[in-house]
Write an enzyme that holds these catalytic residues in place. Structure first.
Site, mmCIF file in Angstrom:
data_model
loop_
_atom_site.group_PDB
_atom_site.id
_atom_site.type_symbol
_atom_site.label_atom_id
_atom_site.label_comp_id
_atom_site.label_asym_id
_atom_site.label_seq_id
_atom_site.Cartn_x
_atom_site.Cartn_y
_atom_site.Cartn_z
ATOM 1 C CG HIS A 152 66.220 26.948 -35.223
ATOM 2 N ND1 HIS A 152 66.538 26.418 -36.430
ATOM 3 C CD2 HIS A 152 67.129 26.772 -34.304
ATOM 4 C CE1 HIS A 152 67.605 25.618 -36.261
ATOM 5 N NE2 HIS A 152 67.827 26.009 -34.996
HETATM 6 O O1 RIB Z 1 64.588 23.021 -33.717
HETATM 7 C C1 RIB Z 1 64.679 24.525 -33.399
HETATM 8 C C2 RIB Z 1 63.651 24.798 -32.278
HETATM 9 O O2 RIB Z 1 63.802 23.813 -31.143
HETATM 10 C C3 RIB Z 1 63.862 26.184 -31.948
HETATM 11 O O3 RIB Z 1 62.617 26.664 -31.381
HETATM 12 C C4 RIB Z 1 64.753 26.160 -30.724
HETATM 13 O O4 RIB Z 1 64.552 27.190 -29.815
HETATM 14 C C5 RIB Z 1 64.387 24.836 -30.115
HETATM 15 O O5 RIB Z 1 63.174 25.157 -29.360
#
Ligand code: RIB
Ligand code: CA
Length: 314
Positions: A243
């Site tokens: 992500h």
């Molecule tokens: O939903 C994904 C996010 O939430 C990413 O930043 C992961 O590291 C968590 O923080």
């Protein structure tokens, strides 16, 4: 692959390591002038995310980046962690030694303000955890919005959540903070979990990291194996979703992500929708646009930079 070879862009990463945050830190240091890392609650407790951030810096031999501790809880409401995804430590999968690196004594909020003040018009703020530190910095120094060149957020979603049916984790952890970030008036791009969940490092690439014989790549392989197994158990994903790096790489390679300018509002009161990012994709012209929202990732370009970056460390 077109990665800008000009002077490196000045960057501050606010994060909650977290497996995908760890890879984002490596990308940030390799391809940007990474001035500071600030830590927040999120994937785990502030103590864990701070220790994990320092451990990643130490693993990669990064000694020239200051790290500052920030908020341990959101502006409003309960604190949520993601132990079910990232494990008890927030970075399970490899027993990293306790880092000898220490955070700077300054609070993250002050490091964010001071870094932006010292580099007005040049600093990119990457917000890849709950946005509490950024919201508090804006409250303490409203001029911050005019000092920052651009904000790139991993958070929210253009459609469907991962923490709830409607809300993505970072947004859900501190909706009021994300709302403050979205309405600050600064240039902002947002990559949501609807896009980022499709971009990841799979088992074959994890084996490439492990087979490299490099220390950093081997540890990242262990970490991502754990993270991928939790993701597969919970969501059926067959890769480790990266992500956070998706918020950084398009700044280097504009062909890595397609964005749409739109209006994003954060739901604060919905019984079932608190933390939802309401993105107005009805068509142009959009009234009061406030963000460029990622809609189509170029997975090959994104994962290519992630792999090359991790393999570039000793
Ligand atoms: O939903 C994904 C996010 O939430 C990413 O930043 C992961 O590291 C968590 O923080
Ligand atoms: Ca994160």
């Amino acid at each position: 692959m077109t990665i800008s070879t000009g002077e490196r862009t000045k960057l501050l990463i606010d994060c909650d390591p977290g497996h995908d945050d760890a890879v984002a830190i490596l990308v940030g240091h390799r391809h940007f002038d990474l001035l500071a890392i600030t830590t927040t609650h999120g994937n785990s407790s502030l103590e864990n995310t701070t220790r994990n951030a320092l451990a990643v810096l130490e693993l990669a031999g990064i000694a020239d980046v200051q790290a500052a501790k920030g908020a341990a809880s959101p502006l409003v409401g309960a604190t949520h962690h993601a132990q079910h995804v990232h494990g008890k430590s927030g970075l399970d999968g490899h027993d990293l030694p306790l880092p000898s690196l220490q955070p700077v004594p300054d609070h993250a909020i002050d490091v964010i303000i001071e870094t932006a003040r010292a580099h007005q018009g040049e600093l990119i703020l990457a917000v890849i955890g709950p946005a509490t530190n950024i919201a508090l910095a804006l409250r303490k120094e409203p001029r911050l919005a005019g000092w920052v060149k651009e904000v790139t957020v991993m958070g929210g979603s253009g459609g469907g959540g991962n923490m709830t049916a409607a809300a993505e984790f970072n947004a859900y952890c501190d909706p009021e903070a994300l709302a403050a970030v979205m309405t600050a008036g600064w240039p902002l791009r947002m990559v949501g979990v609807d896009v980022t969940r499709t971009v990841g490092i799979d088992a074959a690439n994890i084996e490439i990291l492990r087979a490299s014989g490099k220390r950093t790549a081997g540890v990242i392989a262990d970490l991502l194996s754990f993270y991928m197994s939790r993701q597969t158990e919970r969501t059926g994903l067959t890769h480790a979703p990266m992500h956070d790096a998706c918020a950084l790489i398009p700044l280097l390679d504009p062909d890595a992500m397609t964005y749409r300018e739109t209006r994003v509002d954060v739901e604060l009161t919905g019984t079932y929708t608190r933390g939802m990012t309401v993105c107005d994709f009805r068509g142009s012209p959009v009234k009061n646009p406030n963000a460029r929202v990622a809609v189509v990732p170029n997975q090959q370009r994104l994962v290519g930079v992630m792999m090359d970056t991790v393999l570039s460390y000793p």
